[in-house]
Design an enzyme around this catalytic site. Sequence first.
Site, PDB file in Angstrom:
ATOM      1  N   CYS A 168      -3.280   2.186   5.610  1.00  0.00           N
ATOM      2  CA  CYS A 168      -3.273   3.635   5.819  1.00  0.00           C
ATOM      3  C   CYS A 168      -4.607   4.094   6.412  1.00  0.00           C
ATOM      4  O   CYS A 168      -4.875   3.786   7.564  1.00  0.00           O
ATOM      5  CB  CYS A 168      -2.932   4.353   4.519  1.00  0.00           C
ATOM      6  SG  CYS A 168      -2.189   5.961   4.845  1.00  0.00           S
ATOM      7  N   HIS A 202       1.763   1.898   3.020  1.00  0.00           N
ATOM      8  CA  HIS A 202       1.147   1.344   1.803  1.00  0.00           C
ATOM      9  C   HIS A 202       2.040   0.226   1.255  1.00  0.00           C
ATOM     10  O   HIS A 202       2.759   0.436   0.274  1.00  0.00           O
ATOM     11  CB  HIS A 202       0.995   2.440   0.740  1.00  0.00           C
ATOM     12  CG  HIS A 202      -0.083   3.420   1.021  1.00  0.00           C
ATOM     13  ND1 HIS A 202      -1.408   3.143   0.803  1.00  0.00           N
ATOM     14  CD2 HIS A 202      -0.032   4.682   1.505  1.00  0.00           C
ATOM     15  CE1 HIS A 202      -2.137   4.201   1.138  1.00  0.00           C
ATOM     16  NE2 HIS A 202      -1.330   5.149   1.570  1.00  0.00           N
ATOM     17  N   GLU A 262       1.428  -2.073  -0.547  1.00  0.00           N
ATOM     18  CA  GLU A 262       1.086  -2.459  -1.934  1.00  0.00           C
ATOM     19  C   GLU A 262       2.060  -1.884  -2.954  1.00  0.00           C
ATOM     20  O   GLU A 262       2.166  -2.405  -4.061  1.00  0.00           O
ATOM     21  CB  GLU A 262      -0.354  -2.058  -2.272  1.00  0.00           C
ATOM     22  CG  GLU A 262      -0.659  -0.561  -2.339  1.00  0.00           C
ATOM     23  CD  GLU A 262      -1.092   0.038  -1.008  1.00  0.00           C
ATOM     24  OE1 GLU A 262      -0.747  -0.529   0.047  1.00  0.00           O
ATOM     25  OE2 GLU A 262      -1.764   1.096  -1.019  1.00  0.00           O
TER      26      GLU A 262
HETATM   27  N1  GLN Z   1      -6.480  10.511   4.954  1.00  0.00           N
HETATM   28  C1  GLN Z   1      -5.558   9.809   5.791  1.00  0.00           C
HETATM   29  C2  GLN Z   1      -4.352  10.664   6.136  1.00  0.00           C
HETATM   30  O1  GLN Z   1      -4.093  11.653   5.507  1.00  0.00           O
HETATM   31  C3  GLN Z   1      -5.129   8.513   5.151  1.00  0.00           C
HETATM   32  C4  GLN Z   1      -4.348   8.696   3.886  1.00  0.00           C
HETATM   33  C5  GLN Z   1      -4.215   7.437   3.075  1.00  0.00           C
HETATM   34  O2  GLN Z   1      -4.942   6.480   3.275  1.00  0.00           O
HETATM   35  N2  GLN Z   1      -3.294   7.429   2.134  1.00  0.00           N
HETATM   36  O3  GLN Z   1      -3.633  10.341   7.054  1.00  0.00           O
END
Ligand code: GLN
Length: 549
Positions: A380, A506, A508
Site C-alpha cells: 500500500c 494489503h 497480509e
Molecule cells: N496513505 C496512503 C493512502 O491513503 C496509503 C494507505 C495505506 O498504506 N493503507 O492511499
Amino acid sequence: MTKHIFVTGGVASGLGKGITGASLGRLLKMRGLRVTMQKLDPYINVDPGTMNPFEHGEVFVTDDGGETDLDLGHYERFIDENLLRDSNATTGSIYSSVLAAERRGDYLGRTVQVIPHITDEIKRRINALAGDDTDVVITEVGGTVGDIEILPFLEAIRQFRLDVGRDNVCYVHVTLIPYIGPSGEQKTKPTQHSVTELRGRGIQPDVIVCRSEVAITAGLKKKISALCDVPVSGVVNATDADTLYEVPLMLHAEGLDTEVCSILRLDDSVADLSEWEALVRRVRDATRPVKIGLIGKYVALVDAYLSVVESLNHGGFEHGAAVEIEWINAEDVEGLLATGRLADLDGIVLPGGFGERGVEGKIAAARFARENALPCLGLCLGMQVMVIDYARHVAGMDGANSTEFDPSTSFPVIDLMDTQRDVTDKGGTMRVGACVAELVPDSQVARAYGQTVISERHRHRFEVNPKLRAEVESAGLACSGTSPDNRLVEFVELPGHPFWVGTQAHPEFKSRPNRPAPLFGAFIAAALARAEGRRPHLFELPDEPDQEG
Ligand code: GLN
C-alpha cells in the site's frame, strides 16, 4: 439450533482472550462443526478505522470492507474462514443504530434506555451471525470484567442464555494465575474475585481458562473448581506457548473442546488434529535464519503491524525459515544507510501507513533496496513510495511525490482519484475491502500467485496517477497488475531485480499459517536466497540446506 460460546476476560487485559477464542474455534472446526466468530468491543468509536494504530494496534480489513479490531485477524488465521464487517460490533456502532432508530421514531415515543434497547441491539448483532449454515458462534467480549464499559454486553449475554436455552450457551472466562516470586506460589485469588464479579452480573462461567507462565498443579485446579463452582474438567490451563499456533493443541490436551462440546450437547464429534499438528511441526522446523527489516512509523507497538508480521512468519513456515524481524523506525533510515545496517538485512518490508512522517526514510529504503538487489516488498503506502523513488531517481521526475505529502508537487505520481477528492468525512471514505486485479502473464507477481486473476483487500485513498503512469513505465517500472478496467495500478515490479515488488493492496489480511499470502511466500524465498548466498532465483522453492552440500 446454532450454539453460542461467550468468551470474557478477567484480572488483566492482554491475556490472549482472542487467541483462546480463535483456538477453540479451530478445535471445533476440527470436529467438523461450522464455526464463525465475533468481537464485541466496548469503545465508542463506531469502528477502529479512525483509531491510531500506535494506540490500538492495526486495523484489520474484511473482504466486505469492514475496518475491524485486530482480533478478527487472529480469528481468520485460526478458523480459516473469511469474516465480515458484522463480525465486529463496538459500543459506538450499537449506539449509532439505536440512536438512528430513535430519530426515525421507531420507539414510538417510549423512553430509550440501556436496558432493554441497547442490550436488545447487542443481542440482535449476536443473533445476526447465527443461521442454518452455522453450528457455533463464538463471541468474544472485549475488555475485562469489572470495566464500566462492558456492563451492557455482560447483561446482553446473560439474557441470551435465557432467550435461547441453557444447552445452547457456554460461558468461557479467561483469567490469570499469577506467580508470586518470593513465596514461590501461584495465586488463585484474582481469579476468584473476577468470577465473583462475573457472578455479580448474573453469569456463572462454565469453563475457566487459566493463563499462567508455568503449568498449574492438579491441586490448584481443584481449588479453583471448588471456589469458582466449575467442575475440575472445566478448569483449563493455558500456559505461555512457544508459538501462537501451538495454543489449539495445548487447549485440546487440556480438554477444552471436549468440555465445551459436552456443555453444548455437541459431544458426538471427534477432533481431527492432523492438519494442525503438521503445521506446528513445520513451525518448529522453520529454523533457516532470515533477517527482515520492517521499516515503519509505529515500530514501538508490534501490534500495529500484526498481520504483516504473521504473514512474514507464514512465508517462513512455507520455506523452513525462522524470520527475525528488525524493527526500523522510518525516520532513522537515512542515518542507518550510512552505517550499512540495511545492507546486513536479507529483505525489507515497507508496510502501509498514513501521513507524512517517515515517508522520506521509506523512499530512501526503497531506493537502497532497488540499487542493491535487496528483496523489498511494498504494501500500500509501501508500493506508493517505491513508485515515488522510481519516478524521482530513474524516470527523472525531480521532486515526484504523493499529493498526500506534497499537494503542490510538479510530479504527483500518487494522487487522489476524482471520486475521492471532495470527501471530508474521515470514516468510510477509502477504497476498502476486496478488489479484483488482473496480473500480467508471466510477471513475477503472476508467478507468485500462480494465476492471473486475483483478489486482495484494500484500505487507502490514493492511487498511482493514471496521467503519469506511462512515463514511469517507459522508464522501466512494470505495472504488473491492474484493476480489470486497467485504470488503477495494483502491482508494480522491477524486471531484473530479484524481488522489488509493491502492491496497492494489503495481502497480509488474507494470509493463513498453512497458506501464506503468495507475495509473502515469494518475498521470503528471495530473502532466504540472499541470506544463504545463493543466486537469488525467485519462485522456486529454495533447496533444503542438507542438499546443498
Ligand atoms: N496513505 C496512503 C493512502 O491513503 C496509503 C494507505 C495505506 O498504506 N493503507 O492511499
